[in-house]
Scaffold this active site. Structure first.
Site, PDB file in Angstrom:
ATOM      1  CG  HIS A  54      -3.934   0.610   4.681  1.00 48.42           C
ATOM      2  ND1 HIS A  54      -3.477  -0.197   3.657  1.00 48.42           N
ATOM      3  CD2 HIS A  54      -4.917   1.380   4.150  1.00 48.42           C
ATOM      4  CE1 HIS A  54      -4.168   0.066   2.571  1.00 48.42           C
ATOM      5  NE2 HIS A  54      -5.044   1.024   2.837  1.00 48.42           N
ATOM      6  CB  CYS A  81      -0.950  -0.003   1.188  1.00 46.46           C
ATOM      7  SG  CYS A  81      -0.138  -0.239   2.775  1.00 46.46           S
TER       8      CYS A  81
END
Length: 1219
Positions: free
Chosen positions: A280, A73
Site C-alpha cells: 500500500h 493507492c
C-alpha cells in the site's frame, strides 16, 4: 549481491531544474511471504458509493483525499504530490481551452481534444475547491485507457511517474506546455574523470527525471547520496583508466564538483508498506501554499481545555439572561420574532427552558422583557419582540450562549470560512500532512524522519529549489491561478452539493404528520369519523424531527389561520372503529424526536374536551373495539349453522361484559366466543359464564374482528352449559339449499335438497327444478351457482362435479340460474372494463382453459361491445383495482394459473414495455430454532441445506426446494413501474396468493429485502422512495417479511437479530429483532451497551459475537475494555461496519449471559455438522483435483511448496496523436 545493493558512483546531478525526485531501494522490496496487502478495499472489490446520499464534506484539514478504485493507492499518492507542487499545478492550469480543447467535444470525431491534461486539470480543481472528503479518479483513468482490471492492479509508483510524464509530454505537443516536464523536472548527471598524468578532463552527461539511490547499509539519505553521486572513485592498480589524450592506461579519479547554487528542500515523501508483489502507498506532503488547516490532536485538546477555562472565567456573564437574549435576537435576520419562539431558542442554547433556569430568580420571560424597555421592543399586540436599534451589535453565540464580538471575515471558499481555526498557521508553510487515499490528517515533521528502511518506509522523495518563493496572494488561496471556466464549474458543483446535502438532511430528518381537524369530525358509534370525506378533514404537514413541540404548535397555528381558542394536540390512531385519541402532547421545549413522534403520525387538533358537543374519552383504556355479532339464520332450522346473520357493533374495551349482553340480548340469552380466532365457522365456541359478566371486553380477550354468537332462549338447547361448549353444531348436515333465480316471482323461495358428499351436481339441479315445479327443459339452459354471505352469485359449479369436488359445505346456499355451467376444461371468469367498478358493471364469460390471453381478451371485448387492439388484461388485486398485467399474450390461461371465479380487468392501452420491473417475490419469515429436546439432526437441516442449490424459475415457476432455516418460499412475480414507490411494491406483493394468507393491515407492517444467493441481503428503507432510486437492476429478487407492528427504520438505524444462548447447552433461544441507532457511533462499546440494555443486563456480564452462516463460524466482538477517554484518544474508533465484522442489516448476534453461563464458546452442534460437511466437500474437491493433475502428469507435491504470483503486467497509458 543484489542489484539494489550495488553502489553506483557518479557525480551529483548537475543542471537540475526546479524539482526532482529520488527513488530509494533497500530492504523495502525484499520479499515478505507473511505480508498481507493493506489494500483498503480488499479482494479486488471496488467500493460502491451510496447513491442516495451526497459525499461527505471535507474534514477539519480542509484538504480533499482521493478515492481508491481498488488498487490505485500508488496513483493517488503521485497525483497528490503533483497537486501540491505549485510550479506543476500552475503550469498545468496555464493551458487554456484554446490549446487543450474542451471535454464537451471529446465525442466529436474531428475534434482535437487533449483529454489527459484536461482531466488532470479538472481533478486538481476538484481537489482544491470541491467540498467533498475525497475525489474520484475514474474519469482520469478512463482517459488513460484503463479498464476495471487495471484499476484493481497494484503498480510501482516510480514506473507510473515516468509513464505519466511521458504521456503528458506527448499530450502537450504543439502547445505552450510542450516543455512542461522538461522545464520542471529535467536534470543532467555529469561524470568527470581526471587523468593524473596529463590532467585532461573527460566528461559524459546523462539526462534524468529522477535519481535512484541505494539505502541499504547506510546511516541516512545524505550518506546514500554521497556514496552514489559525490564520493570520488580512484582508478589504480589493476583498475586503470584509458586516457584518450595519453592513449594508454593511466591512474585517474572522478572528482567532486561545486554545486552549491543548487539547494533543494524536501516537500513530498511517498511511503510504501509491503513487499515486492503487493502493498500500500500513501504520501507525506509539505503544504507549501498553506492550503490546509494543520492541527494535531494534542493542540486540539489544549484548545478544548483553554475554551473550558475561558468558559469558567466568564461563567457569571454567561449566566446573565440579558446577554443570552441579546445574543439570540441579534442573530435573527427578521426584525421581530414571537416571544414563544425566543423561549424555544433559549432552551436550545442553554439546554433547559427559561422556567427551569431563570424563572425563580427573574420571573416569567415576557415580564422580564417588559422590565427592560430600553433594550427590548414589543410589537403592538405584544406577541413579538426585537432589540432596539442601539443594541443591534454583531454577536456570535457559541453553544453555551456566550456573546462574542464577531469580526468580519472574507473567504471565497465557503467551506473554509467555517472550518479554519485562527492562529494555527505558520507563515513558513512548513506543516506536513499524511494523505492516505480518502483520509487526510496532519503529522509532525519528526515523524517523517522515522520513515527510512523497514517494511514501511520512504520510497520516493520529491524536492523543490529552496530559492523558489511563492507570491503572497497564493498563500491560503486554493483558487489561485485556476482558470475561470473551472472556477465556475466548481462553484456550480458546490452549489449542487449543498443542495443535495440539504435535501438529504431534510429527507433524513423530515417527518410527515397528518393533522386531523376537530371541526371536520363528529363522534358517534364509539369513535371519531370525518363529517365529509377523509381527505377533507386531514391537513398534511412536513416538519423537521429535531424541532420542538413548540415549533410544531407554531406551525399548526400558521397553517390554521382561522383557529380560535385553546389548541390541544393529541396523538391519534385510525382503528377499525374509527379515529381514536391517545395522550396529549405536552412540553413545548421537547423535540419531536424526543417525544417519539414518528413519520406518518396522526395528530388530532381540538380543544381537549369535546368534538361537536360530544365529550370524547381518550387513552388506551377507552379504545373502541369492533365485534362481529352472529346469530343463527332463521332458515337453518336446527342445521349445522354454517350460515349466520352478521352485524358489527362497537364497544369500548372497558365495557363490562354484562353491559354488552344487555345491549345485544335485552330479552336474555347466551353469549359465546369463538376460540378459534377469525374463522367464525369453526366449532370451538365457548360460553361466557355468569361470573364473566363483571369482566371487561378487553379482559376477556375480545379484540377487533373477534366474533361472538348470540343464542336467544329458543336456541339454548344446542348448548351444554355445564361443559361450556356448543354441542348441537357438531354433526354433519346432509342437505343443500337452493334458491330460484330463474323466475323473479320465486326468488325468495328456498328448497332443501338431500345430498351426500358424493352426489353429482346435475342430480341436485334436477331435484331443485322438480321442487320448484319448473319445466324440465330448463335443465339444458341452467346451472347451479354458490351464493356468498353477502348475496353475490359465485362462479357456476361444473355439473359433472360431486359435492366434494365442488368444495361445497353441507348446508350451503346455491342459486339456480340461467346459462350453461362450464365443463371441467372451461373457466368461468368475471371481468370489468376499467378499474372503476361503479362505472363498469361486472360481466361474466365462459372460456376454454387452453385459450390464449389474446383470445380471451377478444371474447371479452366482443361481449362488452368494444373493439380495437389498444387493450390488455390485468388481474384484479385485493383492493379490487387493476393489478398484475397478463403480458404474455400467447400464453394460455391455464399456464398463467387463471382459475374459475377469477376477476380480470380489461384495461385500455397497450402494455408498457419500458420503465417497468418484473420482480420475483419471496415470502420470508425469520428463522427460529427448534425447541430443546428435538432431534439434533433435524435442527441442522436448516443449516446444511445452504450448500444445496435452490432451483427456482424466475419466470414464475414454483421452487423445487425451500430453505428450511429461513422459511423462504416463492410467492410469485409482480410487474411494477420503476417510478413506483417501495410502498407500492409492498402493496402489490400483498396481492400474491402466498401473501394473501397473512393478515397485513398496512405496508408499514412489511419489510422488504433484496435477495442474494437465496438469502435476504440489503434492507430497503423509506416507503416513499422510488424503486429506481434503489438501483435494483433487471435481475433483482425481493423477499417480503411480515412484522407484528409498524416499522419505519431511519437511514442510521441498523437491524440486527439477537439470540441469547441457553445456559449449559450449545444452543440458543429464538432470535429477536434489535434496532440499533448508529448515527453517533458504530463501535464495539456502543453495541455492547445496546445489547445489554435490550436484555437488562450489566455490560460487563455479557459476551457477544457475530455469526457467519456461510462458514458456520462465530466471531467474538470484544476489546471493549480497551476504550480510551475522548479527551486523550488519538485514533478514531474503528466502525463495526468495516473489517473484520462488516456489520449490516439482518446479521445474527449471539449473546452469552455470564451470570448464568461462563462458557464463551458460541458454536452449536449445527455448526459442527455444517463445518464437517464443508470439510468433506473440500476434501472431495481436493481429491478430484489431484486425480486430474495425475492424469496430466503434474506433480501436485512440488506445486504446493511454490508461492504463486500473478503475472506481472506492464503499466501503460494510451495517448492520442497531436503532432
Amino acid at each position: 549481491m543484489s542489484e539494489w545493493n550495488m553502489i553506483k558512483i557518479c557525480k551529483i546531478a548537475h543542471g537540475m531544474k526546479d524539482c526532482f525526485a529520488f527513488t530509494m531501494f533497500g530492504d523495502l522490496f525484499e520479499e515478505d511471504s507473511s505480508f498481507i496487502s493493506n489494500n483498503h478495499f480488499g479482494k479486488g472489490k471496488k467500493s460502491k458509493p451510496r447513491d442516495s446520499e451526497p459525499p461527505p464534506p471535507r474534514d477539519l484539514t480542509s484538504l480533499s483525499g482521493i478515492k481508491n478504485q481498488g488498487g490505485t493507492c500508488y496513483l493517488n499518492s503521485l497525483l497528490q504530490t503533483l497537486l501540491f507542487t505549485p510550479e506543476f499545478r500552475e503550469a498545468l492550469f496555464s493551458l487554456g481551452p484554446e490549446e487543450l480543447g474542451s471535454l464537451d467535444d471529446s465525442s466529436k470525431p474531428d475534434a482535437k481534444v487533449r483529454i489527459i491534461p484536461l482531466q488532470l486539470q479538472r481533478l486538481f480543481a476538484q481537489l482544491l475547491l470541491l467540498d467533498q472528503q475525497a475525489a474520484s479518479t475514474t474519469d482520469l483513468t478512463e482517459s488513460f485507457g484503463w479498464n476495471s482490471h487495471e484499476e484493481m492492479r497494484q503498480h510501482d509508483v516510480q514506473e507510473l511517474n515516468r509513464i505519466l510524464f511521458s504521456a503528458l509530454e506527448t499530450s502537450l505537443v504543439g502547445t505552450s506546455g510542450h516543455d512542461l516536464i522538461k522545464r520542471l523536472y529535467h536534470g543532467i548527471v555529469v561524470n568527470q574523470i581526471v587523468c593524473k598524468e596529463c590532467k585532461n578532463i573527460s566528461e559524459r552527461q546523462e539526462d534524468f527525471l529522477d535519481l535512484t539511490v541505494a539505502v541499504k547499509g547506510v546511516a541516512g539519505l545524505e550518506e546514500a547520496l554521497w556514496n552514489m553521486y559525490v564520493e570520488e572513485e580512484y582508478f589504480e592498480n589493476e583498475n586503470l583508466y584509458r586516457c584518450g589524450t595519453c592513449d594508454k592506461l593511466v591512474e585517474a579519479s572522478k572528482t567532486e564538483m561545486d554545486d552549491s547554487e543548487y539547494m533543494y528542500e524536501l516537500f513530498s515523501v511517498i511511503i510504501h508498506k509491503g513487499g515486492c508483489y503487493g502493498g500500500h502507498y500513501h504520501v507525506y506532503i509539505r503544504d507549501v501554499d498553506e492550503l490546509g488547516n494543520w492541527q494535531l490532536q494534542e493542540e486540539e485538546d489544549r484548545l478544548i481545555e483553554d475554551t473550558a477555562l475561558r468558559d469558567n472565567e466568564n461563567a457569571k456573564e454567561v449566566e446573565n439572561p440579558l446577554v443570552v437574549l441579546k445574543a439570540i435576537l441579534s442573530e435573527e435576520e427578521s426584525k421581530q420574532i414571537p416571544v414563544d419562539q425566543l423561549g424555544q431558542k433559549l432552551s436550545e442554547k442553554k439546554g433547559m427552558s427559561w422556567n427551569k433556569k431563570y424563572r425563580k430568580q427573574y420571573g416569567a420571560l415576557r415580564k422580564y422583557l417588559q422590565n427592560h424597555p430600553h433594550i427590548f421592543q414589543f410589537s403592538p399586540d405584544e406577541n413579538k419582540v426585537s432589540l432596539k436599534e442601539k443594541h443591534k451589535l454583531l454577536f456570535k453565540s457559541d453553544s453555551q450562549g456566550q456573546a462574542l464580538q464577531s469580526p468580519p471575515q472574507k473567504n471565497d471558499v465557503q467551506w473554509n470560512s467555517e472550518k479554519k481555526p485562527t492562529g494555527l498557521r505558520d507563515s513558513s508553510g512548513c506543516h506536513w500532512f499524511d494523505l492516505n487515499d480518502s483520509k487526510v490528517q496532519p503529522i509532525k515533521e519528526m515523524d517523517i524522519e522515522k520513515q527510512f528502511q523497514g517494511k514501511e518506509s520512504a520510497y520516493m522523495l520529491f524536492y523543490r529549489k529552496s530559492q523558489l518563493k511563492r507570491p503572497p496572494e497564493a498563500r491560503g488561496n486554493p483558487r489561485y491561478q485556476i482558470p475561470e471556466h473551472l472556477l465556475n464549474e466548481m462553484n456550480a458543483a458546490n452549489t449542487e452539493l449543498q443542495k443535495k446535502r440539504a435535501e438529504c438532511d431534510s429527507a433524513n430528518n423530515g417527518i410527515d404528520l397528518h393533522l386531523h381537524l376537530s371541526s371536520c369530525y363528529k363522534f358517534h358509534n364509539g369513535a371519531l369519523h370525518p363529517s365529509l370525506t377523509w381527505k377533507e378533514g386531514v391537513v398534511d404537514l412536513t416538519i423537521d424531527r429535531r424541532k420542538t413541540l413548540g415549533d410544531l404548535r407554531q406551525s399548526v397555528f400558521q397553517v390554521l389561520e382561522s383557529w380560535e381558542g385553546d389548541m390541544i394536540l393529541s396523538i391519534a390512531k385510525p382503528l377499525p372503529a374509527g379515529l381514536h385519541l391517545y395522550q396529549i402532547l405536552d412540553g413545548d421545549e421537547l423535540t419531536l424526536d424526543g417525544i417519539g413522534l414518528a413519520d406518518g403520525a396522526d395528530i388530532f387538533v381540538w380543544n381537549g374536551k369535546e368534538v361537536g358537543g360530544t365529550k370524547v374519552m381518550t387513552g388506551a383504556d377507552h379504545e373502541p373495539v369492533v365485534i362481529n355479532v352472529l346469530r343463527l339464520a332463521e332458515y337453518n332450522e336446527g342445521g349445522k349453522g354454517q350460515h349466520f346473520t352478521e352485524s358489527q357493533h362497537v364497544f369500548s374495551c372497558s365495557t363490562k361484559l354484562g353491559d354488552l349482553r344487555r345491549a345485544l340480548a335485552p330479552s336474555g340469552g347466551i353469549i359465546l366466543k369463538n376460540g378459534s380466532g377469525p374463522d367464525k365457522e369453526a366449532k370451538n365456541w365457548e360460553v361466557f359464564l355468569e361470573e364473566d359478566m363483571k369482566e371487561t371486553v378487553k379482559g376477556v380477550g375480545l379484540m377487533d374482528g373477534c366474533s361472538v354468537l348470540i343464542l336467544d332462549s329458543h336456541d339454548q338447547s344446542f348448548v351444554n352449559v355445564s361443559s361450556g361448549n356448543l354441542t348441537a353444531f357438531t354433526y354433519d348436515i346432509s342437505w343443500l339449499q337452493v334458491k330460484n333465480f330463474c323466475r323473479t316471482q320465486d326468488e325468495e323461495k328456498h328448497v332443501k335438497i338431500t345430498a351426500t358428499i358424493e352426489t353429482v351436481m346435475s342430480d341436485i339441479k334436477m331435484k331443485a327444478i322438480r321442487e320448484f315445479q319448473l319445466e324440465e327443459e330448463l335443465a339444458n339452459d341452467s346451472c347451479l351457482r354458490p351464493v356468498s354471505g353477502n348475496g353475490k352469485l359465485l362462479s357456476p359449479v361444473p355439473e359433472d362435479y360431486t359435492v366434494k369436488e365442488a368444495e361445497l359445505k353441507m348446508g350451503s346456499l346455491l342459486g339456480l340460474c340461467h346459462g350453461k355451467a362450464p365443463t371441467s376444461t372451461q373457466l368461468f371468469l368475471y371481468f370489468i372494463v376499467g378499474s372503476d367498478q361503479n362505472a363498469s358493471p361486472e360481466m361474466e364469460i365462459v372460456v376454454e382453459e387452453n385459450a390464449s390471453v389474446k383470445e380471451c381478451l377478444n371474447l371479452m371485448l366482443e361481449k362488452s361491445g368494444l373493439s380495437g387492439d389498444n387493450w390488455h388484461l390485468r388481474r384484479i388485486d385485493w383492493c379490487y383495482e387493476a393489478g398484475e398485467a397478463l403480458s404474455q399474450e400467447n400464453a394460455t390461461l391455464k399456464e398463467l394459473n387463471v382459475c374459475s371465479g377469477d376477476t380480470l380487468v380489461v384495461t385500455e392501452g397497450k402494455l408498457p414495455a419500458k420503465g417497468f420491473l418484473k420482480i420475483p417475490v419471496w415470502w420470508f419469515k425469520s428463522s427460529s430454532h427448534k425447541k430443546h429436546g428435538e432431534n439434533t439432526q433435524d435442527q441442522v437441516n436448516g443449516m446444511t441445506c445452504k450448500m444445496d442449490a435452490l432451483q427456482v424459475s424466475p419466470a414464475g415457476d414454483s421452487p423445487e426446494y425451500i430453505h428450511t432455516d429461513m422459511d423462504l418460499c416463492y410467492a410469485g412475480s409482480i410487474e411494477i413501474a420503476g417510478e413506483a414507490s417501495l410502498e407500492d411494491l409492498k402493496m402489490q406483493a400483498m396481492t400474491l396468493l402466498c401473501c394473501q394468507e397473512q393478515i397485513v393491515p398496512l405496508p408499514s407492517f412489511l419489510r422488504a429485502w433484496t435477495v442474494d444467493s437465496k438469502r435476504p441481503a440489503k434492507l430497503l428503507r423509506n416507503n416513499k422512495q422510488q424503486l429506481n432510486d434503489y438501483k435494483l437492476g433487471a435481475r433483482v429478487e425481493i423477499c417480503i417479511e411480515p412484522l407484528q407492528k409498524e416499522e419505519h427504520l431511519g437511514p442510521h438505524e441498523l437491524l440486527l437479530r439477537v439470540q441469547m444462548g441457553i445456559p449449559g447447552e450449545r444452543d440458543y433461544y429464538d432470535s429477536m429483532d434489535l434496532v440499533w441507532d448508529i448515527s453517533k457511533e458504530c463501535t464495539t462499546w456502543a453495541l455492547r451497551q445496546r445489547v445489554a440494555s435490550h436484555y437488562c443486563l450489566p455490560v460487563d456480564k455479557i459476551e457477544i459475537a457475530k455469526y457467519f452462516p456461510e462458514r458456520f463460524e462465530w466471531l467474538p466482538i470484544s476489546s471493549w475494555t480497551q476504550q480510551i477517554s475522548k479527551r486523550k484518544r488519538k485514533k478514531k474508533p474503528e466502525s463495526l461496519q468495516s473489517a473484520p465484522y462488516h456489520l449490516k442489516d439482518g446479521d445474527i448476534i449471539g449473546v452469552k449471559n455470564l451470570l448464568l453461563d461462563d462458557t464463551k464458546d458460541f458454536s452449536t452442534v449445527r455448526d459442527d455438522i455444517g463445518k464437517e460437511k464443508q470439510r468433506q466437500l473440500a476434501l472431495q474437491k481436493k481429491k478430484s483435483q489431484q486425480a486430474e493433475r495425475l492424469q496430466d502428469h503434474v506433480f501436485s507435491e512440488e506445486k504446493l511448496n511454490i508461492k504463486h504470483r500473478k503475472t506481472e503486467v506492464a503499466l501503460s497509458i494510451n495517448v492520442g496523436v497531436f503532432r
